[in-house]
Design a protein around this motif. Structure first.
Motif, PDB file in Angstrom:
ATOM      1  N   LEU A 190      -3.795  -1.075   4.489  1.00 32.95           N
ATOM      2  CA  LEU A 190      -5.096  -1.714   4.716  1.00 32.95           C
ATOM      3  C   LEU A 190      -6.223  -0.699   4.626  1.00 32.95           C
ATOM      4  N   LEU A 191      -5.986   0.482   5.212  1.00 34.33           N
ATOM      5  CA  LEU A 191      -7.014   1.519   5.170  1.00 34.33           C
ATOM      6  C   LEU A 191      -7.176   2.076   3.755  1.00 34.33           C
ATOM      7  N   LYS A 192      -6.047   2.239   3.059  1.00 33.63           N
ATOM      8  CA  LYS A 192      -6.097   2.830   1.717  1.00 33.63           C
ATOM      9  C   LYS A 192      -6.914   1.962   0.755  1.00 33.63           C
ATOM     10  N   TYR A 193      -6.791   0.639   0.918  1.00 35.41           N
ATOM     11  CA  TYR A 193      -7.469  -0.268  -0.016  1.00 35.41           C
ATOM     12  C   TYR A 193      -8.593  -1.049   0.661  1.00 35.41           C
ATOM     13  N   GLU A 253      -4.800  -4.628  -5.209  1.00 35.39           N
ATOM     14  CA  GLU A 253      -4.186  -3.752  -4.198  1.00 35.39           C
ATOM     15  C   GLU A 253      -4.547  -4.215  -2.789  1.00 35.39           C
ATOM     16  N   ALA A 254      -5.833  -4.542  -2.587  1.00 32.72           N
ATOM     17  CA  ALA A 254      -6.274  -5.014  -1.277  1.00 32.72           C
ATOM     18  C   ALA A 254      -5.612  -6.342  -0.946  1.00 32.72           C
ATOM     19  N   SER A 255      -5.440  -7.204  -1.952  1.00 31.44           N
ATOM     20  CA  SER A 255      -4.799  -8.496  -1.744  1.00 31.44           C
ATOM     21  C   SER A 255      -3.359  -8.323  -1.283  1.00 31.44           C
ATOM     22  N   MET A 256      -2.632  -7.389  -1.923  1.00 25.80           N
ATOM     23  CA  MET A 256      -1.250  -7.158  -1.530  1.00 25.80           C
ATOM     24  C   MET A 256      -1.160  -6.515  -0.140  1.00 25.80           C
ATOM     25  N   ALA A 257      -2.085  -5.616   0.164  1.00 27.62           N
ATOM     26  CA  ALA A 257      -2.101  -4.998   1.490  1.00 27.62           C
ATOM     27  C   ALA A 257      -2.369  -6.038   2.569  1.00 27.62           C
ATOM     28  N   TYR A 258      -3.298  -6.931   2.289  1.00 23.67           N
ATOM     29  CA  TYR A 258      -3.615  -7.999   3.236  1.00 23.67           C
ATOM     30  C   TYR A 258      -2.435  -8.954   3.387  1.00 23.67           C
ATOM     31  N   ALA A 259      -1.785  -9.305   2.292  1.00 24.77           N
ATOM     32  CA  ALA A 259      -0.641 -10.219   2.341  1.00 24.77           C
ATOM     33  C   ALA A 259       0.493  -9.624   3.177  1.00 24.77           C
TER      34      ALA A 259
END
Length: 268
Positions: A190-193, A253-259
């Protein structure tokens, strides 16, 4: 008419009030204060007083030389301090003697052999006295719901409950550590993206909280805090997504991190 006989209390039934104790004390510091009183009174034998750490010997000296204090205030202060220190020794004695009994039993000393050392006349009495002494090693009465009776039955029951509480705490800590091993990489992503996530005030706040705690997240309390922050960030991102889906999450990337965060939060 004969009075009805009073029923004896259950040997495991807790007492209503915990015993009053002097509690924690810095005995060497208190002995040092008494030494200063004697030095100020010019006690001619003060050089013979044992070291501050030698509590028993120091108390015997102070008792024998109490008359060296001439001022009434000094005599009162010294006498009160000696009373407190003797009470401290009395309270410590049960714990120390109980540990000595455990060592004796570990060395295969029989209860019959322990009876004279415990000033009782039978092996059964030695066992009962040892069990009563074990009460001194139980958790601080102020941390317990009520004080226990100093009976073998009550001590065994209290030890069983204390062991059960300790085991439950260990299980909770182990579970928190397991959850953290799953949560930490999700929080890191989450922080990375985070640049691809909505930068609204609430989301930014919770991501900042995650960033602050994650590098040094080592204790159960910190594990809980990190889980709370991740759940809050997921909640705020979901709220932003409902309000404006096109701007809440802007990169794959943010979408996958959030998922991944949603899946972990939902599962736990």
């Amino acid at each position: 008419m004969a009075r009805p006989s009073r029923k004896s209390a259950s040997p495991t039934k807790p007492l209503l009030k915990p015993p009053v104790r002097v509690g924690s004390l810095a005995p060497a510091a208190l002995v040092g204060e008494l030494r200063s009183l004697h030095e100020a009174a010019e006690d001619p034998d003060i050089h013979r007083m044992p070291a501050d750490q030698e509590l028993f010997g120091a108390l015997l000296y102070l008792e024998a030389h109490a008359s060296a204090l001439k001022a009434a205030g000094a005599r009162q202060k010294a006498a009160l301090a000696r009373v407190k220190l003797w009470q401290y020794i009395r309270e410590q004695a049960d714990t120390r003697q109980s540990k000595a009994i455990k060592d004796a039993r570990a060395a295969h000393v029989e209860w019959a052999q322990l009876a004279p050392a415990l000033a009782v006349n039978a092996a059964s009495a030695a066992y009962n006295k040892a069990m009563r002494l074990r009460a001194a090693e139980l958790p601080n009465p102020s941390l317990m719901e009520s004080a226990i009776r100093r009976t073998p039955e009550a001590v065994l029951e209290a030890e069983r409950l204390a062991a059960a509480r300790a085991a439950a705490e260990r299980r909770a800590q182990q579970e928190a550590a397991r959850q953290h091993r799953l949560l930490a990489p999700v929080a890191s992503r989450l922080l990375k993206y985070r640049a691809g996530l909505d930068d609204g005030q609430d989301i930014t706040y919770w991501l900042d909280e995650i960033e602050a705690v994650l590098p040094s997240c080592e204790t159960p309390t910190q594990f809980v805090s990190l889980a709370t922050y991740v759940k809050a960030a997921v909640r705020e991102i979901a709220r932003a997504e409902r309000g404006n889906p096109s701007s809440a999450i802007t990169t794959d990337e943010a979408s996958m991190a959030y998922a991944a965060a949603v899946e972990l939060v939902t599962r736990n």
